[in-house]
Each structure stands twice: as structure tokens, then as C-alpha cells.
Write an enzyme that holds these catalytic residues in place. Structure first.
Site, short mmCIF file in Angstrom:
data_model
loop_
_atom_site.label_atom_id
_atom_site.label_comp_id
_atom_site.label_asym_id
_atom_site.label_seq_id
_atom_site.Cartn_x
_atom_site.Cartn_y
_atom_site.Cartn_z
CG ASN A 7 69.57 7.60 36.27
OD1 ASN A 7 69.12 7.88 37.35
ND2 ASN A 7 71.02 7.92 36.55
CE LYS A 14 73.14 9.26 31.96
NZ LYS A 14 74.18 9.47 32.99
NE ARG A 91 72.17 5.65 40.07
CZ ARG A 91 73.09 6.62 39.84
NH1 ARG A 91 73.08 7.39 38.48
NH2 ARG A 91 73.83 6.83 40.79
CG HIS A 180 78.22 8.35 43.33
ND1 HIS A 180 78.75 9.36 44.01
CD2 HIS A 180 77.24 8.90 42.50
CE1 HIS A 180 78.45 10.45 43.74
NE2 HIS A 180 77.35 10.33 42.87
CG HIS A 208 81.14 9.03 40.86
ND1 HIS A 208 80.81 7.99 39.91
CD2 HIS A 208 80.28 10.15 40.65
CE1 HIS A 208 79.80 8.50 39.21
NE2 HIS A 208 79.37 9.79 39.68
CG ASN A 211 75.86 18.60 39.51
OD1 ASN A 211 76.42 19.35 39.95
ND2 ASN A 211 74.39 18.53 39.42
N GLY A 212 77.01 15.23 41.76
CA GLY A 212 77.22 14.68 43.03
C GLY A 212 78.60 13.90 42.94
NE ARG A 241 73.49 16.23 45.72
CZ ARG A 241 73.82 15.13 45.36
NH1 ARG A 241 74.53 14.24 45.95
NH2 ARG A 241 73.33 14.72 44.07
NE ARG A 285 81.28 21.21 31.23
CZ ARG A 285 80.23 20.27 30.69
NH1 ARG A 285 80.69 19.70 29.52
NH2 ARG A 285 79.23 20.21 31.58
N GLY A 331 81.67 13.10 35.64
CA GLY A 331 81.95 14.05 34.70
C GLY A 331 83.25 14.89 34.90
N GLY A 333 85.98 13.68 36.95
CA GLY A 333 87.11 12.78 37.17
C GLY A 333 87.61 12.14 35.64
CG ASN A 335 84.84 14.62 30.63
OD1 ASN A 335 85.46 14.03 29.67
ND2 ASN A 335 83.73 14.42 31.22
CD GLU A 384 76.41 5.61 37.55
OE1 GLU A 384 75.96 6.47 36.54
OE2 GLU A 384 76.67 6.34 38.61
P1 AMP Z 1 78.02 13.84 36.12
O1 AMP Z 1 77.28 14.34 37.09
O2 AMP Z 1 79.08 12.73 36.22
O3 AMP Z 1 77.48 13.71 34.74
O4 AMP Z 1 78.98 15.03 35.76
C1 AMP Z 1 78.52 16.58 35.41
C2 AMP Z 1 79.75 17.41 35.70
O5 AMP Z 1 80.88 17.16 35.14
C3 AMP Z 1 79.27 18.89 35.33
O6 AMP Z 1 78.59 19.53 36.14
C4 AMP Z 1 80.56 19.32 34.95
O7 AMP Z 1 80.96 20.02 36.30
C5 AMP Z 1 81.68 18.36 34.98
N1 AMP Z 1 82.42 18.43 33.62
C6 AMP Z 1 81.94 17.63 32.68
N2 AMP Z 1 82.89 17.70 31.46
C7 AMP Z 1 83.96 18.70 32.14
C8 AMP Z 1 85.25 19.06 31.47
N3 AMP Z 1 85.52 18.91 30.34
N4 AMP Z 1 85.96 19.93 32.62
C9 AMP Z 1 85.53 20.13 33.71
N5 AMP Z 1 84.41 19.46 34.31
C10 AMP Z 1 83.83 18.84 33.48
#
Ligand code: AMP
Length: 397
Positions: A7, A14, A91, A180, A208, A211-212, A241, A285, A331, A333, A335, A384
Site C-alpha cells: 500500500n 505499508k 492497493r 475504502h 470506516h 485518518n481518512g 480533509r 488521541r 484507527g 473506530g 480504538n 484490507e
Molecule cells: P487509520 O488511518 O485507520 O490508520 O487511523 C489512524 C487514526 O486513528 C489516527 O490518526 C488516530 O486519530 C486514530 N487512533 C488510533 N488509535 C487511537 C486511540 N486509541 N484513540 C483515538 N484515536 C485513535
């Protein structure tokens, strides 16, 4: 059969090596900050060995070489030679009008990918670079490309068409594509396995949130609607965005600030969203922490995000005339206990209820609605890479 999944982003790759006999992850990691003075490299293998180090990685080709060297490392590698890899899956965000399924890369496919880069200039070109790099370092290996738009190919025309001059659709393919898709493909099938139900019988809203971020309404195996559109800029407020805005703001600000097309695109894609509103971070976070310490703009950004997700859950409930399952992934959803709780708050009349104790966890697959609740609310870590590897196996066999 071992499949390498890549990716590639603008400054990162990645990677994951999967064994397709058991569909297990043999090794995975990230080469980040490609083209910077110092790049970060991470690696983890199935034996539990982990490594992180920095090195100079000047471009995607060098990044791929680094990945192959790590995978073939004498001590902690997982393969003996490049020949151990049967195929590579890539991807790609946008399939444009050309691709309705994953496809083996040929010269003709490459020409179409280059054309698709025109309507996804931010996302597709680095992913295409990944393909070119593999062709150089692993000549002759089958490359398969998988598109995030594919899952949404069934969106009805009255939903995918914008209220714009019809000739723009004919001339420039201006319509909603949705993104997504690889993540939605995984979580919608997985939820069927979890409840032992044919996933094609379910009405699902999947969120989903990373970040996006996007939401999709999926009925009987087909996307009915999703929040991202012609590009991944539409819909929810995201990390950087803007999501949905009044389009009249764009020419207005271009005039007032003297921005050209690239500059306004940069602001809307990279300097807006919760980062733009909070002025602090795109990472939830950081925002949750800042808001808990009283930072007003972080609170505002989080509330805006929560409202927009709720808004689309409500809209898609109407579109689907009720749902069976609500899925959280990505990320945030997966965490963020706080975000899931805030999004589901006061949705009881739609049948969406969560058990706060069950919701108090992160990063695992779990049902968080009370037992026997009509609408199942589920957290599913997305995969994915597995969706890509399965398509690679299907296509090269
Ligand atoms: P992704 O793009 O799916 O890898 O998600 C990345 C995003 O997930 C990060 O920028 C964080 O904003 C969010 N994230 C990851 N871990 C946590 C957590 N424990 N609590 C809140 N947001 C989180």
C-alpha cells in the site's frame, strides 16, 4: 503460496507478506518518510520478532529494495529468495471508469492506470510508483492491482450523479465513486461470519473512521450510498480533509486569499478537517487529550466529527429503512471508546444501543450492543491486505 501486499502512499509503503494456505500474516511493516533526510522502517514477523530503525530511503524503488532485504534477512527474515513470493498485490484508490474488478497488471492496464491518475492525482500516482518499482526489482512477477472504488460499483445512478451539467459526467466521469472499498469488503463479509448469516442478506451501515473517514450504506451485498465521492475529500470531516462544504466557499476563498488551484486543493486536503479546526493535530488521541484539558477548539473539532458521523448514520438508516448491523472500523473506530460512545449516544430510537462496559476496549473484534439487541453494533479491525491477497490468488490462479 506467498503474496506480498503493498500500500504505497506519497511518502510511505505499508507492506505485508501473507501465506495463502492459512491466510496468515507472515511479516508486515512500514517504510515511512520516504524522500526525507531520515526514513523510518519497521518490521514484525510471525515469530514475534520486531525491529524499528532509521535509514535514508530516497524513493519508492529504494523503499521496495529495503522491504525485500528485510524479508530475506538471514537472521530474522521469512523468505530465502525473491522467488518465494508468488505475486504482488497493490492497493489503488481510484479505478475511475476503467476498473470494476481487481486486475493483473499488463501494458494496457498500466495505460488505464495512468489515465485514472488524472482524476486521483493525490492518491493513485504513488500507488502506481509501487507497481513500477516492483517491475524493476522483481521482473516477471505477476502484479495485481485492487481498487478501493470497486466495492461501490453498484451505487444507483440517482445517487452517484451530481447536480451538475450532465455533460461533465459524459466528458469527465464526474460522479460519486466512493472509497475504502477494500475495508468495507472485509468488514461486511466478516460480520456475516461472526453471526453465521449470509452477509448478502444484511442491511449494514459501516463506519470506516481513520485518518481518512467515511460511512457506507450496504444492502444485500451492494453499496447503496457512501459519503466519499468523486474523490476521498467528500463526506465526513476527517483528520486533514474538509469533507462536505458549500462549494461556493472555494472560489470565494481563492479570490480573497489569491490561491491557485493547487494551493486551495492543498488546504482542503491537508490543512482542513479536525487539524484545521483545532489547530493542534489530526490525531484523535491528541485531540481527546487536549479537549479533556479544556482546549475549546479541540472539543469543537471532535463534536463536529461526531455530529457528521451521526448525521450520516441517521440518513443511511432512512435510505435503508432500518439496519441489522452497525460496524465500526479504522484507527478511530477500532480504538476510540469515547468516539464510539459519543456517536452512538441518543440513537436508541433507531435501535442503535451500545453496552458501555462492552465498549470499553480497543483494537479487537467485538459486539458492543447488548445481547439480543435488534441492531448489532460491532467493532471489526479491518484487513484490507487480506482482501487484496485473496484477489491476487483468485486472479493468478
Ligand atoms: P487509520 O488511518 O485507520 O490508520 O487511523 C489512524 C487514526 O486513528 C489516527 O490518526 C488516530 O486519530 C486514530 N487512533 C488510533 N488509535 C487511537 C486511540 N486509541 N484513540 C483515538 N484515536 C485513535
Amino acid at each position: 503460496m506467498k503474496v506480498l501486499v503493498l500500500n504505497s502512499g506519497s511518502s510511505s509503503i505499508k507492506y505485508q507478506l501473507l501465506g495463502m494456505e492459512n491466510e496468515n500474516c507472515i511479516a508486515k511493516g512500514l517504510v515511512d518518510k520516504i524522500g526525507f533526510d531520515e526514513s523510518n522502517i519497521s518490521y514484525k514477523n510471525q515469530a514475534g520478532y520486531k525491529n524499528k530503525y532509521t535509514a535514508v530511503v530516497k524513493d519508492h524503488l529504494s523503499g521496495i529494495k529495503v522491504i525485500l532485504d528485510i524479508l530475506m534477512d538471514k537472521e530474522n527474515g521469512v523468505i530465502n529468495s525473491i522467488e518465494d513470493i508468488a505475486a504482488v498485490g497493490h492497493r489503488m484508490a481510484h479505478g475511475a471508469r476503467y476498473f470494476k474488478d481487481s486486475v493483473l497488471v499488463t501494458e494496457d492496464v498500466k495505460e488505464k492506470i495512468v489515465k485514472a491518475c488524472e482524476i486521483a492525482p493525490l492518491h493513485n500516482p504513488p500507488q502506481y510508483k509501487g507497481i513500477l518499482a516492483i517491475e524493476k526489482v522483481m521482473p516477471g512477477i505477476p502484479n495485481v492491482v485492487c481498487f478501493d472504488t470497486e466495492f461501490h460499483k453498484g451505487i444507483p445512478d440517482y445517487i452517484s450523479t451530481y447536480g451538475l451539467p450532465y455533460e461533465w459526467l459524459e466528458k469527465y466521469d464526474i460522479r460519486k465513486y466512493g472509497f475504502h472499498g477494500l475495508s468495507y469488503k472485509y468488514v461486511t463479509r466478516r460480520v456475516g461470519e461472526m453471526f453465521n448469516i449470509d452477509w448478502k442478506k444484511l442491511k449494514i451501515i459501516a463506519c470506516h473512521l481513520g485518518n481518512g473517514a467515511s460511512v457506507a450504506a450496504v444492502k444485500h451485498g451492494e453499496t447503496v450510498d457512501t459519503t466519499m465521492g468523486f474523490t476521498p475529500l467528500q463526506g465526513l470531516i476527517m483528520g486533514t480533509r474538509c469533507g462536505d462544504i458549500d462549494p461556493a466557499i472555494v472560489p470565494y476563498i481563492m479570490k480573497r486569499e489569491g490561491y491557485d488551484v493547487d494551493e486551495i486543493s492543498d488546504v482542503l486536503n491537508k490543512k482542513s478537517g479536525v487539524l484545521g479546526v483545532s489547530g493542534i493535530s489530526s490525531d484523535f488521541r491528541d485531540l481527546e487529550e487536549a479537549a479533556s484539558k479544556g482546549d475549546e477548539r479541540s472539543r469543537l473539532a471532535l463534536e463536529m466529527f461526531i455530529y457528521r458521523v451521526k448525521f450520516y448514520i441517521g440518513a443511511y438508516n432512512a435510505v435503508l429503512n432500518g439496519i441489522d448491523v452497525l460496524i465500526f472500523t479504522g484507527g478511530i473506530g477500532e480504538n476510540s471508546t469515547r468516539m464510539r460512545q459519543a456517536i452512538c449516544q441518543n440513537l436508541g430510537d433507531l435501535g442503535i444501543i451500545i453496552d458501555l462496559e462492552k465498549n470499553d476496549f480497543k483494537g479487537k473484534e467485538r459486539v458492543i450492543s447488548p445481547l439480543n439487541n435488534k441492531v448489532k453494533v460491532v467493532v471489526i479491525p479491518t484487513n484490507e491486505e487480506l482482501m487484496i491477497a485473496r484477489d491476487v490468488k483468485r486472479i493468478i490462479s
